[in-house]
Design a protein around this motif. Structure first.
Motif, PDB file in Angstrom:
ATOM      1  N   ILE A  82       0.857  -1.178   0.000  1.00 48.98           N
ATOM      2  CA  ILE A  82       0.000   0.000   0.000  1.00 48.98           C
ATOM      3  C   ILE A  82       0.891   1.225   0.000  1.00 48.98           C
ATOM      4  CG2 ILE A  82      -1.827   1.261   1.211  1.00 48.98           C
ATOM      5  CD1 ILE A  82      -2.460  -1.511   2.569  1.00 48.98           C
ATOM      6  N   LEU A  83       0.967   1.894  -1.137  1.00 50.08           N
ATOM      7  CA  LEU A  83       1.781   3.096  -1.274  1.00 50.08           C
ATOM      8  C   LEU A  83       0.992   4.298  -0.772  1.00 50.08           C
ATOM      9  CD1 LEU A  83       3.327   2.521  -4.805  1.00 50.08           C
ATOM     10  CD2 LEU A  83       4.577   2.591  -2.646  1.00 50.08           C
ATOM     11  N   VAL A  84       1.586   5.035   0.156  1.00 45.49           N
ATOM     12  CA  VAL A  84       0.889   6.154   0.787  1.00 45.49           C
ATOM     13  C   VAL A  84       1.683   7.443   0.573  1.00 45.49           C
ATOM     14  CG1 VAL A  84      -0.143   7.046   2.909  1.00 45.49           C
ATOM     15  CG2 VAL A  84       0.047   4.565   2.556  1.00 45.49           C
ATOM     16  N   PRO A  85       1.248   8.313  -0.344  1.00 44.23           N
ATOM     17  CA  PRO A  85       1.929   9.595  -0.501  1.00 44.23           C
ATOM     18  C   PRO A  85       1.643  10.503   0.698  1.00 44.23           C
ATOM     19  CG  PRO A  85       0.049   9.448  -1.988  1.00 44.23           C
ATOM     20  CD  PRO A  85       0.155   8.127  -1.318  1.00 44.23           C
ATOM     21  N   VAL A  86       2.689  11.136   1.196  1.00 45.61           N
ATOM     22  CA  VAL A  86       2.570  11.987   2.390  1.00 45.61           C
ATOM     23  C   VAL A  86       3.186  13.349   2.090  1.00 45.61           C
ATOM     24  CG1 VAL A  86       3.142  12.254   4.836  1.00 45.61           C
ATOM     25  CG2 VAL A  86       2.769   9.962   3.892  1.00 45.61           C
ATOM     26  N   ILE A  87       2.374  14.392   2.099  1.00 44.93           N
ATOM     27  CA  ILE A  87       2.931  15.738   2.023  1.00 44.93           C
ATOM     28  C   ILE A  87       3.542  16.049   3.387  1.00 44.93           C
ATOM     29  CG2 ILE A  87       2.418  18.187   1.647  1.00 44.93           C
ATOM     30  CD1 ILE A  87       0.044  17.354  -0.027  1.00 44.93           C
ATOM     31  N   PRO A  88       4.756  16.569   3.458  1.00 45.55           N
ATOM     32  CA  PRO A  88       5.387  16.808   4.759  1.00 45.55           C
ATOM     33  C   PRO A  88       4.813  18.024   5.479  1.00 45.55           C
ATOM     34  CG  PRO A  88       6.868  17.452   2.997  1.00 45.55           C
ATOM     35  CD  PRO A  88       5.691  16.828   2.336  1.00 45.55           C
ATOM     36  N   THR A  89       3.558  17.903   5.866  1.00 42.37           N
ATOM     37  CA  THR A  89       2.868  18.932   6.636  1.00 42.37           C
ATOM     38  C   THR A  89       2.151  18.268   7.800  1.00 42.37           C
ATOM     39  OG1 THR A  89       0.884  18.746   5.274  1.00 42.37           O
ATOM     40  CG2 THR A  89       2.509  20.422   4.624  1.00 42.37           C
ATOM     41  N   THR A  90       1.661  19.058   8.735  1.00 42.17           N
ATOM     42  CA  THR A  90       1.079  18.532   9.965  1.00 42.17           C
ATOM     43  C   THR A  90      -0.131  17.643   9.710  1.00 42.17           C
ATOM     44  OG1 THR A  90       1.823  20.503  11.141  1.00 42.17           O
ATOM     45  CG2 THR A  90       0.155  19.154  12.221  1.00 42.17           C
ATOM     46  N   LEU A  91      -1.073  18.100   8.886  1.00 41.98           N
ATOM     47  CA  LEU A  91      -2.297  17.328   8.660  1.00 41.98           C
ATOM     48  C   LEU A  91      -2.020  16.025   7.923  1.00 41.98           C
ATOM     49  CD1 LEU A  91      -4.958  20.057   7.788  1.00 41.98           C
ATOM     50  CD2 LEU A  91      -4.690  18.776   9.919  1.00 41.98           C
ATOM     51  N   SER A  92      -1.121  16.055   6.961  1.00 37.27           N
ATOM     52  CA  SER A  92      -0.784  14.843   6.227  1.00 37.27           C
ATOM     53  C   SER A  92      -0.056  13.853   7.143  1.00 37.27           C
ATOM     54  CB  SER A  92       0.085  15.185   5.012  1.00 37.27           C
ATOM     55  OG  SER A  92       0.180  14.088   4.132  1.00 37.27           O
ATOM     56  N   GLU A  93       0.797  14.366   8.002  1.00 37.49           N
ATOM     57  CA  GLU A  93       1.475  13.517   8.981  1.00 37.49           C
ATOM     58  C   GLU A  93       0.457  12.863   9.917  1.00 37.49           C
ATOM     59  OE1 GLU A  93       4.894  13.839  12.515  1.00 37.49           O
ATOM     60  OE2 GLU A  93       4.225  15.633  11.446  1.00 37.49           O
ATOM     61  N   ARG A  94      -0.515  13.650  10.355  1.00 39.95           N
ATOM     62  CA  ARG A  94      -1.561  13.120  11.234  1.00 39.95           C
ATOM     63  C   ARG A  94      -2.360  12.028  10.535  1.00 39.95           C
ATOM     64  NH1 ARG A  94      -6.983  14.577  12.384  1.00 39.95           N
ATOM     65  NH2 ARG A  94      -7.600  14.081  14.541  1.00 39.95           N
ATOM     66  N   SER A  95      -2.669  12.202   9.259  1.00 39.41           N
ATOM     67  CA  SER A  95      -3.408  11.187   8.510  1.00 39.41           C
ATOM     68  C   SER A  95      -2.619   9.883   8.419  1.00 39.41           C
ATOM     69  CB  SER A  95      -3.724  11.698   7.098  1.00 39.41           C
ATOM     70  OG  SER A  95      -4.602  12.797   7.144  1.00 39.41           O
ATOM     71  N   PHE A  96      -1.306  10.002   8.231  1.00 39.48           N
ATOM     72  CA  PHE A  96      -0.450   8.814   8.167  1.00 39.48           C
ATOM     73  C   PHE A  96      -0.469   8.085   9.511  1.00 39.48           C
ATOM     74  CE2 PHE A  96       3.819   6.720   8.072  1.00 39.48           C
ATOM     75  CZ  PHE A  96       3.612   5.946   6.939  1.00 39.48           C
ATOM     76  N   GLU A  97      -0.414   8.835  10.600  1.00 43.54           N
ATOM     77  CA  GLU A  97      -0.477   8.244  11.935  1.00 43.54           C
ATOM     78  C   GLU A  97      -1.812   7.537  12.151  1.00 43.54           C
ATOM     79  OE1 GLU A  97       0.145  11.581  14.471  1.00 43.54           O
ATOM     80  OE2 GLU A  97       2.320  11.634  14.170  1.00 43.54           O
ATOM     81  N   GLN A  98      -2.894   8.160  11.712  1.00 47.48           N
ATOM     82  CA  GLN A  98      -4.218   7.551  11.853  1.00 47.48           C
ATOM     83  C   GLN A  98      -4.313   6.245  11.080  1.00 47.48           C
ATOM     84  OE1 GLN A  98      -6.570  10.885  10.507  1.00 47.48           O
ATOM     85  NE2 GLN A  98      -7.181  11.448  12.589  1.00 47.48           N
ATOM     86  N   LEU A  99      -3.710   6.200   9.914  1.00 43.07           N
ATOM     87  CA  LEU A  99      -3.723   4.970   9.119  1.00 43.07           C
ATOM     88  C   LEU A  99      -2.984   3.849   9.842  1.00 43.07           C
ATOM     89  CD1 LEU A  99      -4.457   3.539   6.467  1.00 43.07           C
ATOM     90  CD2 LEU A  99      -2.301   4.405   5.509  1.00 43.07           C
ATOM     91  N   LEU A 100      -1.830   4.160  10.387  1.00 42.45           N
ATOM     92  CA  LEU A 100      -1.081   3.149  11.134  1.00 42.45           C
ATOM     93  C   LEU A 100      -1.859   2.676  12.358  1.00 42.45           C
ATOM     94  CD1 LEU A 100       2.483   4.761  10.957  1.00 42.45           C
ATOM     95  CD2 LEU A 100       1.748   2.663   9.825  1.00 42.45           C
ATOM     96  N   GLU A 101      -2.526   3.601  13.033  1.00 41.70           N
ATOM     97  CA  GLU A 101      -3.346   3.236  14.195  1.00 41.70           C
ATOM     98  C   GLU A 101      -4.506   2.335  13.786  1.00 41.70           C
ATOM     99  OE1 GLU A 101      -4.501   6.981  15.788  1.00 41.70           O
ATOM    100  OE2 GLU A 101      -2.511   7.436  16.616  1.00 41.70           O
ATOM    101  N   PHE A 102      -5.123   2.633  12.647  1.00 43.38           N
ATOM    102  CA  PHE A 102      -6.228   1.812  12.151  1.00 43.38           C
ATOM    103  C   PHE A 102      -5.753   0.392  11.873  1.00 43.38           C
ATOM    104  CE2 PHE A 102      -8.789   0.037   8.708  1.00 43.38           C
ATOM    105  CZ  PHE A 102     -10.076   0.170   9.228  1.00 43.38           C
ATOM    106  N   PHE A 103      -4.585   0.255  11.266  1.00 42.24           N
ATOM    107  CA  PHE A 103      -4.031  -1.064  10.985  1.00 42.24           C
ATOM    108  C   PHE A 103      -3.767  -1.828  12.287  1.00 42.24           C
ATOM    109  CE2 PHE A 103      -3.954  -0.153   6.676  1.00 42.24           C
ATOM    110  CZ  PHE A 103      -3.395  -1.175   5.936  1.00 42.24           C
ATOM    111  N   ALA A 104      -3.273  -1.124  13.289  1.00 47.76           N
ATOM    112  CA  ALA A 104      -3.012  -1.780  14.573  1.00 47.76           C
ATOM    113  C   ALA A 104      -4.315  -2.225  15.237  1.00 47.76           C
ATOM    114  CB  ALA A 104      -2.250  -0.833  15.493  1.00 47.76           C
TER     115      ALA A 104
END
Length: 247
Positions: free
Chosen positions: A142-164
């Protein structure tokens, strides 16, 4: 056949641009590629000049093998086919909620073309839903593009939390930085921090912010076809190469 999803639970991060350029690059490398556009906006199909499919509607996407395969279209590029979306795809969650074993329905549909392609690339809508759970269960990566900004970082964290929380394998998640602007201090700081926090979940590639990517809509073509020597084209090729190594 490998299944690769281009996914983000946040919109506007370069997901479709990544799908289109990766599909083209993988096909150019000699692999047989199917780009499956799951987003009802149909941007991937638009970039490849493929009209929305009028045949593939309702739950038949998941249940009618012949209608599924008949809806696949050839592109202008060797080894690359497109399964275009249409507006009925917005109701996928409704259809999936009615089906037994709904989490595996997408994988069953894609198995019908397993002998025809080396890679199926999924361009996914930006949300967490029953469809996205199908994607997560089906995909090898699953390729996840991340813009290096606060909201995009938060979305990436939420995705990892969802997987866990749902006990999905986080090893599938391959994040990479997208739309990076080297002159922005915030971008540099965010990249450094996230690489330290998620060393195993982020690829080395950083796709720069580029007017050439924006011009894809004008040319209706991948970047490499009209700006092959641009930094964006080189970055997408590096992303393609690293993805192939991972697979």
């Amino acid at each position: 056949m490998k299944i690769v999803a281009s996914y983000s639970n946040k919109g506007g991060v370069g997901k479709t641009a990544s799908s289109v350029n990766l599909a083209h690059g993988l096909a150019q490398s000699g692999l047989r590629v199917l780009l499956c556009d799951l987003d009802p906006q149909g941007a991937s199909g638009f970039y490849f000049r493929v009209k929305p499919s009028k045949k593939l509607t309702d739950e038949r996407f998941f249940t009618d093998v012949k209608r599924f395969t008949d809806s696949i279209r050839g592109s202008d590029y060797e080894n690359l086919d497109i399964l275009p979306s249409n507006l009925t795809f917005r109701d996928f969650d409704v259809f999936l909620s009615r089906m037994k074993n709904s989490r595996s329905r997408l994988h069953k549909a894609l198995k019908s073309v397993a002998s025809d392609y080396d890679i199926v690339l999924l361009d996914c809508p930006p949300n967490l839903s029953t469809l996205s759970e199908n994607v997560f269960a089906s995909a090898d990566a699953i390729l996840v593009p991340v813009i290096p900004t606060t909201l995009s970082e938060r979305s990436f964290e939420q995705l990892l939390e969802f997987f866990a929380e749902t006990k999905l394998s986080k090893k599938k998640i391959l994040g990479f930085f997208s739309m990076v602007q080297g002159t922005k201090k915030l971008h540099a700081e965010t990249i450094a921090r996230m690489r330290q926090d998620y060393p195993k979940r982020l690829l080395d590639i950083a796709v720069p912010f580029s007017t050439d990517v924006e011009k894809m809509g004008v040319h209706r073509a991948p970047v490499a076809t009209f700006a092959a020597s641009s930094p964006a084209a080189r970055s997408y090729d590096a992303l393609r190469h690293e993805l192939q190594q991972r697979l």
